[in-house]
Design a protein around this motif. Sequence first.
Motif, PDB file in Angstrom:
ATOM      1  N   ASP A  78      49.222  40.943  36.762  1.00 55.53           N
ATOM      2  CA  ASP A  78      47.540  42.248  36.352  1.00 55.53           C
ATOM      3  C   ASP A  78      47.067  42.419  34.675  1.00 55.53           C
ATOM      4  O   ASP A  78      46.269  42.344  34.938  1.00 55.53           O
ATOM      5  CB  ASP A  78      48.071  43.574  36.713  1.00 55.53           C
ATOM      6  N   HIS A  79      47.826  42.443  33.958  1.00 63.08           N
ATOM      7  CA  HIS A  79      47.924  42.652  32.419  1.00 63.08           C
ATOM      8  C   HIS A  79      46.564  41.513  31.957  1.00 63.08           C
ATOM      9  O   HIS A  79      45.863  41.692  31.378  1.00 63.08           O
ATOM     10  CB  HIS A  79      48.717  42.599  31.574  1.00 63.08           C
ATOM     11  N   LEU A  80      47.226  39.963  32.592  1.00 59.75           N
ATOM     12  CA  LEU A  80      45.879  39.157  32.293  1.00 59.75           C
ATOM     13  C   LEU A  80      44.839  39.041  32.829  1.00 59.75           C
ATOM     14  O   LEU A  80      43.321  38.760  32.652  1.00 59.75           O
ATOM     15  CB  LEU A  80      45.839  37.797  33.047  1.00 59.75           C
ATOM     16  N   ALA A  81      45.001  39.508  34.522  1.00 61.42           N
ATOM     17  CA  ALA A  81      43.367  39.874  34.452  1.00 61.42           C
ATOM     18  C   ALA A  81      41.900  40.913  34.135  1.00 61.42           C
ATOM     19  O   ALA A  81      41.200  40.834  34.366  1.00 61.42           O
ATOM     20  CB  ALA A  81      43.883  40.540  36.013  1.00 61.42           C
ATOM     21  N   ARG A  82      43.064  41.880  33.549  1.00 63.36           N
ATOM     22  CA  ARG A  82      42.068  42.813  32.542  1.00 63.36           C
ATOM     23  C   ARG A  82      41.594  41.956  31.582  1.00 63.36           C
ATOM     24  O   ARG A  82      41.013  42.659  30.945  1.00 63.36           O
ATOM     25  CB  ARG A  82      42.815  44.194  32.016  1.00 63.36           C
ATOM     26  N   VAL A  83      42.643  41.174  31.010  1.00 66.10           N
ATOM     27  CA  VAL A  83      41.799  40.515  29.689  1.00 66.10           C
ATOM     28  C   VAL A  83      40.199  39.305  30.186  1.00 66.10           C
ATOM     29  O   VAL A  83      39.954  39.431  29.321  1.00 66.10           O
ATOM     30  CB  VAL A  83      42.479  39.490  29.308  1.00 66.10           C
ATOM     31  N   ASN A  84      40.477  38.782  31.268  1.00 61.24           N
ATOM     32  CA  ASN A  84      40.004  37.948  31.793  1.00 61.24           C
ATOM     33  C   ASN A  84      39.203  37.488  33.604  1.00 61.24           C
ATOM     34  O   ASN A  84      40.213  37.757  34.378  1.00 61.24           O
ATOM     35  CB  ASN A  84      39.763  36.540  32.094  1.00 61.24           C
ATOM     36  N   ASP A  85      38.259  38.683  33.851  1.00 59.90           N
ATOM     37  CA  ASP A  85      38.158  38.892  34.943  1.00 59.90           C
ATOM     38  C   ASP A  85      37.728  38.034  36.256  1.00 59.90           C
ATOM     39  O   ASP A  85      37.482  37.482  36.821  1.00 59.90           O
ATOM     40  CB  ASP A  85      37.102  40.303  35.325  1.00 59.90           C
ATOM     41  N   GLN A  86      37.477  36.447  35.750  1.00 61.30           N
ATOM     42  CA  GLN A  86      36.699  35.222  36.103  1.00 61.30           C
ATOM     43  C   GLN A  86      38.940  34.005  36.636  1.00 61.30           C
ATOM     44  O   GLN A  86      38.392  33.721  37.645  1.00 61.30           O
ATOM     45  CB  GLN A  86      36.336  34.459  35.314  1.00 61.30           C
ATOM     46  N   ILE A  87      39.351  35.118  36.219  1.00 61.30           N
ATOM     47  CA  ILE A  87      40.600  34.364  37.345  1.00 61.30           C
ATOM     48  C   ILE A  87      40.815  34.130  38.537  1.00 61.30           C
ATOM     49  O   ILE A  87      40.370  35.609  39.627  1.00 61.30           O
ATOM     50  CB  ILE A  87      41.776  35.019  36.604  1.00 61.30           C
ATOM     51  N   THR A  88      40.904  33.139  39.412  1.00 54.32           N
ATOM     52  CA  THR A  88      41.003  33.050  40.443  1.00 54.32           C
ATOM     53  C   THR A  88      41.529  32.318  41.511  1.00 54.32           C
ATOM     54  O   THR A  88      42.603  33.247  42.292  1.00 54.32           O
ATOM     55  CB  THR A  88      39.899  31.950  41.002  1.00 54.32           C
ATOM     56  N   SER A  89      43.260  32.586  40.421  1.00 57.25           N
ATOM     57  CA  SER A  89      44.535  31.933  40.755  1.00 57.25           C
ATOM     58  C   SER A  89      45.314  31.727  39.749  1.00 57.25           C
ATOM     59  O   SER A  89      45.469  30.806  38.699  1.00 57.25           O
ATOM     60  CB  SER A  89      44.677  30.945  41.687  1.00 57.25           C
ATOM     61  N   ILE A  90      46.372  32.307  40.270  1.00 61.59           N
ATOM     62  CA  ILE A  90      47.716  32.215  39.545  1.00 61.59           C
ATOM     63  C   ILE A  90      48.701  31.804  39.850  1.00 61.59           C
ATOM     64  O   ILE A  90      49.342  32.378  40.418  1.00 61.59           O
ATOM     65  CB  ILE A  90      48.156  33.492  38.589  1.00 61.59           C
ATOM     66  N   LYS A  91      49.515  30.957  39.278  1.00 57.99           N
ATOM     67  CA  LYS A  91      51.030  30.057  39.559  1.00 57.99           C
ATOM     68  C   LYS A  91      52.114  30.389  38.991  1.00 57.99           C
ATOM     69  O   LYS A  91      51.600  29.552  37.534  1.00 57.99           O
ATOM     70  CB  LYS A  91      50.751  28.584  40.565  1.00 57.99           C
ATOM     71  N   VAL A  92      53.209  30.812  39.676  1.00 59.53           N
ATOM     72  CA  VAL A  92      53.989  31.231  38.856  1.00 59.53           C
ATOM     73  C   VAL A  92      54.837  30.298  39.569  1.00 59.53           C
ATOM     74  O   VAL A  92      56.052  30.582  40.266  1.00 59.53           O
ATOM     75  CB  VAL A  92      54.617  32.360  38.181  1.00 59.53           C
ATOM     76  N   ILE A  93      56.090  29.690  38.309  1.00 55.46           N
ATOM     77  CA  ILE A  93      57.402  29.077  38.459  1.00 55.46           C
ATOM     78  C   ILE A  93      58.317  29.676  37.331  1.00 55.46           C
ATOM     79  O   ILE A  93      58.106  29.303  36.416  1.00 55.46           O
ATOM     80  CB  ILE A  93      56.737  27.634  38.710  1.00 55.46           C
ATOM     81  N   LEU A  94      59.299  29.537  38.318  1.00 51.17           N
ATOM     82  CA  LEU A  94      60.970  29.911  37.916  1.00 51.17           C
ATOM     83  C   LEU A  94      61.850  28.946  38.449  1.00 51.17           C
ATOM     84  O   LEU A  94      62.295  28.734  39.599  1.00 51.17           O
ATOM     85  CB  LEU A  94      60.978  31.328  38.645  1.00 51.17           C
ATOM     86  N   ASN A  95      62.365  28.943  37.122  1.00 53.98           N
ATOM     87  CA  ASN A  95      62.830  27.846  37.563  1.00 53.98           C
ATOM     88  C   ASN A  95      64.398  27.531  35.607  1.00 53.98           C
ATOM     89  O   ASN A  95      64.267  28.813  35.261  1.00 53.98           O
ATOM     90  CB  ASN A  95      62.496  25.769  37.235  1.00 53.98           C
ATOM     91  N   THR A  96      65.662  26.984  36.683  1.00 54.92           N
ATOM     92  CA  THR A  96      67.053  27.039  36.048  1.00 54.92           C
ATOM     93  C   THR A  96      67.262  25.563  35.497  1.00 54.92           C
ATOM     94  O   THR A  96      67.001  24.659  36.498  1.00 54.92           O
ATOM     95  CB  THR A  96      68.110  28.102  36.414  1.00 54.92           C
ATOM     96  N   GLU A  97      67.789  25.541  34.588  1.00 50.92           N
ATOM     97  CA  GLU A  97      67.879  24.250  33.854  1.00 50.92           C
ATOM     98  C   GLU A  97      69.722  24.439  34.167  1.00 50.92           C
ATOM     99  O   GLU A  97      70.235  25.356  33.810  1.00 50.92           O
ATOM    100  CB  GLU A  97      67.863  23.809  32.481  1.00 50.92           C
TER     101      GLU A  97
END
Length: 130
Positions: free
Chosen positions: A26-45
């Motif tokens: 949500d902090h990123l959305a405050r920096v730029n309001d034109q964001i349409t989608s965010i994809k986050v991937i959590l992975n372990t090695e």
Amino acid sequence: MYTLNISGHHVQSGEEVQELVKERMDHLARVNDQITSIKVILNTEKHGIHELIVEASVHIPGHDLFATVKTDKQLKPAVDLLVGKLEKQLVKYKAKHEGRQQKINAKDVESHVEREEQAEFDELVEREVI
């Protein structure tokens, strides 16, 4: 408003993990309001050292941003570093593309000094000095 997609590979992405990621993104959305989608991937090695890899891609119309962070199983610092990287990219993108919109019927605006210099030049041309 943007859509947030959080997925985990070999990681339990429970309610508290999703809430943490959403709060930070949500902090990123405050920096730029034109964001349409965010994809986050959590992975372990699991090879050698158990590392947590957090990747995110942010879509803005006409551009995609991507960042990745590797840490040793600590989610909060990894997400904070990831948000920091993405924020730098967003600020750089915004600075680079700000003011590029063309306006219809835009007129060149002269400063007061430029008008005076032009008047002085026109006067010299009239007197045939130049």
